[in-house]
Design an enzyme around this catalytic site. Sequence first.
Site, PDB file in Angstrom:
ATOM      1  CG  ASN A 276      -0.274  -0.064   2.508  1.00 50.98           C
ATOM      2  OD1 ASN A 276       0.473   0.840   2.848  1.00 50.98           O
ATOM      3  ND2 ASN A 276      -0.494  -1.142   3.270  1.00 50.98           N
ATOM      4  NE  ARG A 277      -1.063   6.440  -3.018  1.00 54.22           N
ATOM      5  CZ  ARG A 277      -0.713   6.906  -4.206  1.00 54.22           C
ATOM      6  NH1 ARG A 277      -0.776   6.120  -5.253  1.00 54.22           N
ATOM      7  NH2 ARG A 277      -0.313   8.140  -4.352  1.00 54.22           N
TER       8      ARG A 277
END
Length: 456
Positions: free
Chosen positions: A239-240
């Site tokens: 994920n970011r």
Amino acid sequence: MTTPPAEPTGREPHEESRPASRGRRRVVLGVGGGIAAYKAALLLRLFTEDGDDVTVVPTAAALNFVGAPTWEALSGKPVSDRVWDRVEQVPHVRIGKSADLVVVAPATADLLARAAHGFADDLLTNVLLTARCPVVLAPAMHTEMWEHPATVANVATLRDRGVHVVEPASGRLTGADTGPGRLPEPEDIHAACLAILDTSRDVTPQVRSHRDSVLAGLRIVVSAGGTREPLDPVRYLGNRSSGKQGYALAAEAIARGADVTLVTSASLPDPAGAHVVRVETARELESAMSAAAQQADVVVMAAAVADFRPAEYAESKIKKTHGPGEEELDDAPVIRLVRNPDILAGLVRARRELRDRTGEATAGPMIVGFAAETGDSSGDLLHHARAKLARKGCDLLVANEVGAGVVFGQDDTTVHVLAPGGEVLLTAGPTTKAAASAAVWDAVEEAVDVRPPRAE
Ligand code: CTP
């Protein structure tokens, strides 16, 4: 002895951490007798480039590694390791008492022992006893010495007393061996010193001891970064999350005197002074967190945990062909996902079980969750955050707005800290993640303050 002319650096002095009421900041650089003493010369340069007035106080052993002329040339001041030089100026008291910061690099096992036991057998140990400003010790030694119970106990004593003991770096030591015990890079020690001075400024007298924070001496565990769920040896679902918020929380808690364990999947530089546990997957994070939480006073789940992971892990790289030189597959592979544990909810559950078992209503750590929300047609950020807080059952929830380009990886954020009833205790931002961390710890300090002390 004349002061060498300052070389132009192009860098601005750190006005933030400079005492407003006085001119140059007075820094004492203690140097212990280790091979890493040469790195202290670079650290000295960083302080003098910042406009600081630096007095070098080496130990006798340190002078075997780097001689007095080097320190005198770089600091522009006479240097001695003894209390018997220039006695009329009472250096053994004056130097420590008038300092804004004392930093010792490298701090050897012997020096840590002498400092922990209050020895005053040379000028540096006298300075350590008379200093009333922040004291930062940057240890460097062989791994065996660092991990020896005597050194571990000395470090714990010093930290309990409010001394900032920076965690040594891992890597190549003097010989061919590697492990924890290396002196952190001078830039990292310098940055840690500035962060410590920043949190202690504006408080009389000149500096604040981190004993002023109720977090001082508490054992705090912070998780940071986004988990990576492997698909095959080269690919993962991620994920970011950058981990910056968790690292900023760890750094601020250390500056407030807490004993911090950072459980991280991010690859940012270790915050000076943190015990760092590296993990990759949600399941590794879960076991590291549940182990660390058992000894903790406060646990903060700032990590972005993947809710799902690939059901199967391919031992070799997933190919788009049937085999070498063969046709491409007709269909793209389908990745089946399975649920990951909800770590935060698990920590709350384990604490509930502990309280039921012991009959102690305040047993276990205070637990702080994060809520990364986007807001949608069914409700805004706070609506979703309140629902999450009720679902997870933690003591505080820090809600922040996320989305492509918002918060993840950025340096600025807005946080709302919610109490168990859902009321917003405070909002901070848009501001730096460091300032947001300070706000989160302010809220934790208030909440910890009203909890009765834990039974050991
Ligand atoms: N969290 C966790 N374990 C998970 C998922 C999240 O411990 N498997 C923690 C996070 O570290 C954070 C809080 O739970 O402290 C909320 O995480 P968030 O991703 O915002 O929410 P989710 O629980 O994943 O719910 P949803 O994705 O539906 O918003």
